[in-house]
Design a protein around this motif. Structure first.
Motif, PDB file in Angstrom:
ATOM      1  N   GLU A   1       2.523   7.812   6.867  1.00 16.67           N
ATOM      2  CA  GLU A   1       1.227   7.713   6.946  1.00 16.67           C
ATOM      3  C   GLU A   1       0.904   6.227   6.249  1.00 16.67           C
ATOM      4  OE1 GLU A   1      -1.072  10.897   5.163  1.00 16.67           O
ATOM      5  OE2 GLU A   1      -2.689   9.513   5.077  1.00 16.67           O
ATOM      6  N   TRP A   2       0.306   5.449   6.972  1.00 20.53           N
ATOM      7  CA  TRP A   2       0.021   3.956   6.144  1.00 20.53           C
ATOM      8  C   TRP A   2      -1.475   3.693   6.750  1.00 20.53           C
ATOM      9  CZ3 TRP A   2      -0.223  -1.232   8.693  1.00 20.53           C
ATOM     10  CH2 TRP A   2      -0.175  -1.870   7.436  1.00 20.53           C
ATOM     11  N   GLU A   3      -2.293   3.363   5.920  1.00 22.97           N
ATOM     12  CA  GLU A   3      -3.673   2.933   6.047  1.00 22.97           C
ATOM     13  C   GLU A   3      -4.471   3.800   6.875  1.00 22.97           C
ATOM     14  OE1 GLU A   3      -3.827  -0.972   7.508  1.00 22.97           O
ATOM     15  OE2 GLU A   3      -3.490  -1.743   5.414  1.00 22.97           O
ATOM     16  N   GLY A   4      -4.369   5.284   6.638  1.00 22.67           N
ATOM     17  CA  GLY A   4      -4.653   6.227   7.335  1.00 22.67           C
ATOM     18  C   GLY A   4      -4.209   6.791   8.753  1.00 22.67           C
ATOM     19  N   PRO A  56       0.927  -1.204  -0.070  1.00 19.50           N
ATOM     20  CA  PRO A  56       0.077   0.031   0.139  1.00 19.50           C
ATOM     21  C   PRO A  56       0.843   1.321   0.225  1.00 19.50           C
ATOM     22  CG  PRO A  56      -0.553  -1.490   1.857  1.00 19.50           C
ATOM     23  CD  PRO A  56       0.755  -2.076   1.131  1.00 19.50           C
ATOM     24  N   ALA A  57       0.361   2.332  -0.508  1.00 18.01           N
ATOM     25  CA  ALA A  57       0.861   3.480  -0.602  1.00 18.01           C
ATOM     26  C   ALA A  57       1.455   4.037   0.678  1.00 18.01           C
ATOM     27  CB  ALA A  57       0.334   4.490  -1.270  1.00 18.01           C
ATOM     28  N   TYR A  90       4.383  -1.424  10.809  1.00 18.84           N
ATOM     29  CA  TYR A  90       3.970  -0.166  11.583  1.00 18.84           C
ATOM     30  C   TYR A  90       3.348  -0.402  13.115  1.00 18.84           C
ATOM     31  CZ  TYR A  90       4.657   1.611   7.099  1.00 18.84           C
ATOM     32  OH  TYR A  90       5.396   2.154   5.689  1.00 18.84           O
ATOM     33  N   GLY A  91       3.431   0.488  14.097  1.00 18.45           N
ATOM     34  CA  GLY A  91       2.702   0.334  15.328  1.00 18.45           C
ATOM     35  C   GLY A  91       3.631  -0.194  16.383  1.00 18.45           C
TER      36      GLY A  91
END
Length: 108
Positions: A74-77, A24-25, A92-93
């Motif tokens: 920024e990944w998946e909002g 994903p972007a 992430y996270g």
């Protein structure tokens, strides 16, 4: 043989695009930094007591080695201040942590 088959597919007008899978972007803010650890990568269920070094804690799994980047991602909002690359995929996270080696003399 495989090269001939690939060349025939390309020459025949078949696209290789469906064979490629993109992540994903991700929006990366300029000024992000990368930290790469040069030891072998892997995952632990628990950090070994004799390990001294950094690891990425995500979902009670401990990732070591590999590549860590800090910045604004920024990944998946969602926005994240760091990310960790494991087996070619970004995580992430999680939280970057340091584990100091326990010494028998000192820990009694």
């Amino acid at each position: 043989m495989q090269n001939k088959l690939l060349l025939m597919c390309v020459a025949g007008g078949l696209s290789l695009a469906p064979l490629l899978q993109a992540e994903p972007a991700v929006v990366v803010t300029p000024g992000s930094t990368t930290t790469t650890t040069t030891i072998t990568t892997g995952v632990w269920k628990a950090v070994p007591e004799d390990y001294e070094g950094d690891y990425y804690n995500y979902n009670n799994q401990y990732y070591y080695g590999g590549k860590r980047e800090t910045g604004d991602f920024e990944w998946e909002g969602h926005h994240y201040t760091d990310r960790y690359q494991h087996e070619g995929k970004w995580i992430y996270g999680g939280k970057w942590e340091h584990h100091g080696r326990k010494h028998a003399d000192r820990d009694k």
